[in-house]
Scaffold this motif. Structure first.
Motif, PDB file in Angstrom:
ATOM      1  N   ASP A 261       0.802  -1.222  -0.054  1.00  0.00           N
ATOM      2  CA  ASP A 261      -0.004  -0.125   0.030  1.00  0.00           C
ATOM      3  C   ASP A 261       0.836   1.225  -0.088  1.00  0.00           C
ATOM      4  OD1 ASP A 261      -1.963   2.055   0.364  1.00  0.00           O
ATOM      5  OD2 ASP A 261      -2.754   1.111   1.925  1.00  0.00           O
ATOM      6  N   TRP A 262       0.937   1.879  -0.940  1.00  0.00           N
ATOM      7  CA  TRP A 262       1.778   3.028  -1.273  1.00  0.00           C
ATOM      8  C   TRP A 262       1.036   4.528  -1.056  1.00  0.00           C
ATOM      9  CZ3 TRP A 262       6.646   2.037  -2.600  1.00  0.00           C
ATOM     10  CH2 TRP A 262       7.000   0.898  -3.089  1.00  0.00           C
ATOM     11  N   SER A 263      -0.141   4.409  -0.377  1.00  0.00           N
ATOM     12  CA  SER A 263      -1.075   5.617  -0.271  1.00  0.00           C
ATOM     13  C   SER A 263      -0.377   6.743   0.583  1.00  0.00           C
ATOM     14  CB  SER A 263      -2.339   5.309   0.039  1.00  0.00           C
ATOM     15  OG  SER A 263      -2.455   4.629   1.356  1.00  0.00           O
TER      16      SER A 263
ATOM     17  N   THR B 176       0.038   9.074  -9.014  1.00  0.00           N
ATOM     18  CA  THR B 176      -0.615   7.681  -9.347  1.00  0.00           C
ATOM     19  C   THR B 176       0.781   6.783  -9.574  1.00  0.00           C
ATOM     20  OG1 THR B 176      -1.051   7.984 -11.719  1.00  0.00           O
ATOM     21  CG2 THR B 176      -2.889   8.457 -10.198  1.00  0.00           C
ATOM     22  N   ILE B 177       0.394   5.351  -9.504  1.00  0.00           N
ATOM     23  CA  ILE B 177       1.263   4.400  -9.893  1.00  0.00           C
ATOM     24  C   ILE B 177       1.214   4.101 -11.247  1.00  0.00           C
ATOM     25  CG2 ILE B 177       2.129   2.020  -9.494  1.00  0.00           C
ATOM     26  CD1 ILE B 177       0.992   2.301  -6.624  1.00  0.00           C
ATOM     27  N   VAL B 178       2.206   4.263 -12.089  1.00  0.00           N
ATOM     28  CA  VAL B 178       2.190   4.092 -13.644  1.00  0.00           C
ATOM     29  C   VAL B 178       2.547   2.820 -14.001  1.00  0.00           C
ATOM     30  CG1 VAL B 178       1.904   6.613 -14.028  1.00  0.00           C
ATOM     31  CG2 VAL B 178       3.979   5.680 -14.263  1.00  0.00           C
ATOM     32  N   ASP B 179       3.524   2.314 -13.253  1.00  0.00           N
ATOM     33  CA  ASP B 179       4.371   0.982 -13.413  1.00  0.00           C
ATOM     34  C   ASP B 179       4.756   0.441 -12.275  1.00  0.00           C
ATOM     35  OD1 ASP B 179       5.132  -1.009 -15.379  1.00  0.00           O
ATOM     36  OD2 ASP B 179       7.177  -0.142 -15.652  1.00  0.00           O
ATOM     37  N   LYS B 180       4.836  -1.049 -12.319  1.00  0.00           N
ATOM     38  CA  LYS B 180       5.295  -1.981 -11.012  1.00  0.00           C
ATOM     39  C   LYS B 180       5.933  -3.082 -11.706  1.00  0.00           C
ATOM     40  CE  LYS B 180       1.964  -4.811 -11.660  1.00  0.00           C
ATOM     41  NZ  LYS B 180       1.908  -5.691 -13.285  1.00  0.00           N
ATOM     42  N   THR B 181       6.957  -3.432 -10.850  1.00  0.00           N
ATOM     43  CA  THR B 181       7.705  -4.818 -11.112  1.00  0.00           C
ATOM     44  C   THR B 181       7.585  -5.297  -9.568  1.00  0.00           C
ATOM     45  OG1 THR B 181       9.077  -3.722 -12.548  1.00  0.00           O
ATOM     46  CG2 THR B 181       9.769  -5.838 -11.847  1.00  0.00           C
ATOM     47  N   VAL B 182       7.341  -6.682  -9.756  1.00  0.00           N
ATOM     48  CA  VAL B 182       7.489  -7.524  -8.440  1.00  0.00           C
ATOM     49  C   VAL B 182       8.293  -8.517  -8.685  1.00  0.00           C
ATOM     50  CG1 VAL B 182       5.993  -9.018  -6.728  1.00  0.00           C
ATOM     51  CG2 VAL B 182       4.869  -6.865  -7.671  1.00  0.00           C
ATOM     52  N   THR B 183       9.398  -8.558  -7.917  1.00  0.00           N
ATOM     53  CA  THR B 183      10.614  -9.515  -8.023  1.00  0.00           C
ATOM     54  C   THR B 183      10.807 -10.508  -7.063  1.00  0.00           C
ATOM     55  OG1 THR B 183      11.560  -7.601  -9.281  1.00  0.00           O
ATOM     56  CG2 THR B 183      12.872  -9.534  -8.610  1.00  0.00           C
ATOM     57  N   PRO B 184      10.610 -11.730  -7.194  1.00  0.00           N
ATOM     58  CA  PRO B 184      10.771 -12.597  -6.041  1.00  0.00           C
ATOM     59  C   PRO B 184      12.018 -13.363  -6.053  1.00  0.00           C
ATOM     60  CG  PRO B 184       9.755 -13.702  -7.848  1.00  0.00           C
ATOM     61  CD  PRO B 184      10.093 -12.225  -8.510  1.00  0.00           C
ATOM     62  N   ALA B 185      12.606 -13.648  -4.694  1.00  0.00           N
ATOM     63  CA  ALA B 185      13.868 -14.364  -4.461  1.00  0.00           C
ATOM     64  C   ALA B 185      13.612 -15.626  -5.339  1.00  0.00           C
ATOM     65  CB  ALA B 185      14.091 -14.701  -3.155  1.00  0.00           C
ATOM     66  N   ALA B 186      14.709 -16.227  -5.754  1.00  0.00           N
ATOM     67  CA  ALA B 186      14.779 -17.664  -6.324  1.00  0.00           C
ATOM     68  C   ALA B 186      14.056 -18.730  -5.463  1.00  0.00           C
ATOM     69  CB  ALA B 186      15.944 -18.206  -6.602  1.00  0.00           C
TER      70      ALA B 186
ATOM     71  N   SER C 225      -0.923  -6.798 -10.023  1.00  0.00           N
ATOM     72  CA  SER C 225      -1.928  -5.889 -10.544  1.00  0.00           C
ATOM     73  C   SER C 225      -1.799  -4.366  -9.751  1.00  0.00           C
ATOM     74  CB  SER C 225      -3.127  -6.227 -10.808  1.00  0.00           C
ATOM     75  OG  SER C 225      -3.612  -6.480  -9.303  1.00  0.00           O
ATOM     76  N   ILE C 226      -2.249  -3.411 -10.200  1.00  0.00           N
ATOM     77  CA  ILE C 226      -2.178  -2.131  -9.716  1.00  0.00           C
ATOM     78  C   ILE C 226      -3.795  -1.668  -9.165  1.00  0.00           C
ATOM     79  CG2 ILE C 226      -1.755   0.386  -9.688  1.00  0.00           C
ATOM     80  CD1 ILE C 226       0.716  -0.387 -11.762  1.00  0.00           C
ATOM     81  N   SER C 227      -4.041  -1.508  -8.054  1.00  0.00           N
ATOM     82  CA  SER C 227      -5.390  -0.762  -7.980  1.00  0.00           C
ATOM     83  C   SER C 227      -5.416   0.200  -7.107  1.00  0.00           C
ATOM     84  CB  SER C 227      -6.329  -2.066  -7.158  1.00  0.00           C
ATOM     85  OG  SER C 227      -7.574  -1.813  -6.897  1.00  0.00           O
ATOM     86  N   GLY C 228      -5.435   1.413  -7.901  1.00  0.00           N
ATOM     87  CA  GLY C 228      -5.475   2.809  -6.931  1.00  0.00           C
ATOM     88  C   GLY C 228      -3.915   2.710  -6.715  1.00  0.00           C
TER      89      GLY C 228
ATOM     90  N   CYS D  58       9.192  -4.823  -4.321  1.00  0.00           N
ATOM     91  CA  CYS D  58       7.986  -4.140  -5.258  1.00  0.00           C
ATOM     92  C   CYS D  58       8.568  -2.995  -5.617  1.00  0.00           C
ATOM     93  CB  CYS D  58       6.565  -4.273  -4.511  1.00  0.00           C
ATOM     94  SG  CYS D  58       5.495  -3.139  -5.679  1.00  0.00           S
ATOM     95  N   THR D  59       8.959  -2.566  -6.918  1.00  0.00           N
ATOM     96  CA  THR D  59       9.286  -1.411  -7.392  1.00  0.00           C
ATOM     97  C   THR D  59       8.249  -0.720  -8.269  1.00  0.00           C
ATOM     98  OG1 THR D  59      11.415  -2.175  -7.413  1.00  0.00           O
ATOM     99  CG2 THR D  59      11.240  -0.284  -8.720  1.00  0.00           C
ATOM    100  N   ILE D  60       8.062   0.767  -7.736  1.00  0.00           N
ATOM    101  CA  ILE D  60       6.785   1.443  -8.393  1.00  0.00           C
ATOM    102  C   ILE D  60       7.517   2.583  -9.266  1.00  0.00           C
ATOM    103  CG2 ILE D  60       5.077   0.690  -7.243  1.00  0.00           C
ATOM    104  CD1 ILE D  60       4.985   3.263  -6.074  1.00  0.00           C
ATOM    105  N   THR D  61       6.987   3.113 -10.463  1.00  0.00           N
ATOM    106  CA  THR D  61       7.265   4.419 -11.019  1.00  0.00           C
ATOM    107  C   THR D  61       5.986   4.906 -10.823  1.00  0.00           C
ATOM    108  OG1 THR D  61       8.732   3.205 -12.644  1.00  0.00           O
ATOM    109  CG2 THR D  61       8.059   5.351 -13.118  1.00  0.00           C
ATOM    110  N   THR D  62       6.185   6.262 -10.563  1.00  0.00           N
ATOM    111  CA  THR D  62       4.864   7.099 -10.264  1.00  0.00           C
ATOM    112  C   THR D  62       4.651   8.158 -11.529  1.00  0.00           C
ATOM    113  OG1 THR D  62       5.647   9.027  -8.911  1.00  0.00           O
ATOM    114  CG2 THR D  62       5.346   7.084  -7.870  1.00  0.00           C
ATOM    115  N   SER D  63       3.364   8.701 -11.553  1.00  0.00           N
ATOM    116  CA  SER D  63       3.208   9.728 -12.381  1.00  0.00           C
ATOM    117  C   SER D  63       4.174  10.976 -12.325  1.00  0.00           C
ATOM    118  CB  SER D  63       1.592  10.138 -12.279  1.00  0.00           C
ATOM    119  OG  SER D  63       1.355  10.578 -10.870  1.00  0.00           O
ATOM    120  N   ALA D  64       4.630  11.119 -11.146  1.00  0.00           N
ATOM    121  CA  ALA D  64       5.682  12.183 -11.121  1.00  0.00           C
ATOM    122  C   ALA D  64       7.060  11.890 -11.517  1.00  0.00           C
ATOM    123  CB  ALA D  64       5.570  12.860  -9.568  1.00  0.00           C
ATOM    124  N   GLY D  65       7.411  10.602 -11.683  1.00  0.00           N
ATOM    125  CA  GLY D  65       8.552  10.128 -12.264  1.00  0.00           C
ATOM    126  C   GLY D  65       9.472   9.780 -11.218  1.00  0.00           C
TER     127      GLY D  65
END
Length: 94
Positions: free
Chosen positions: A22-24, A32-42, A50-53, A73-80
């Motif tokens: 939750d990034w709120s 807003t969140i414009v992109d996300k990457t979820v990276t698991p350990a091996a 998914s992104i929901s709000g 979890c890495t996100i990129t926001t609408s503010a860059g």
């Protein structure tokens, strides 16, 4: 690698569970969140994400009992802006 302030959760090796970031509190009011990457350990699997709000959700499966895994979890926001948060999943027979 140890992350001392990472939230920790328990799951069974057979379970497929959803985990949320939750990034709120971190995002600006109109940001807003414009992109996300979820990276698991091996050894553990991200089945989908998914992104929901202002929340990123990931469905995670697998893992070996007695093992702890870190998922990032890495996100990129609408503010860059870009930020990463991690959680630990401890796999135990339940």
């Amino acid at each position: 690698m140890a992350f001392p302030y990472v939230p920790s959760f328990i799951k069974d090796p057979q379970a497929v569970l959803d985990f949320n970031w939750d990034w709120s509190a971190w995002l600006g009011q109109s940001e807003t969140i414009v992109d996300k990457t979820v990276t698991p350990a091996a050894g553990i699997t991200v089945d989908s994400s998914s992104i929901s709000g202002k929340v990123v959700a990931a469905w995670i499966s697998g893992g070996t009992a007695g093992t702890a895994y870190v998922v990032a979890c890495t996100i990129t926001t609408s503010a860059g802006r870009t930020e990463t948060r991690r959680l630990q999943i401890v796999v135990q027979l339940r």
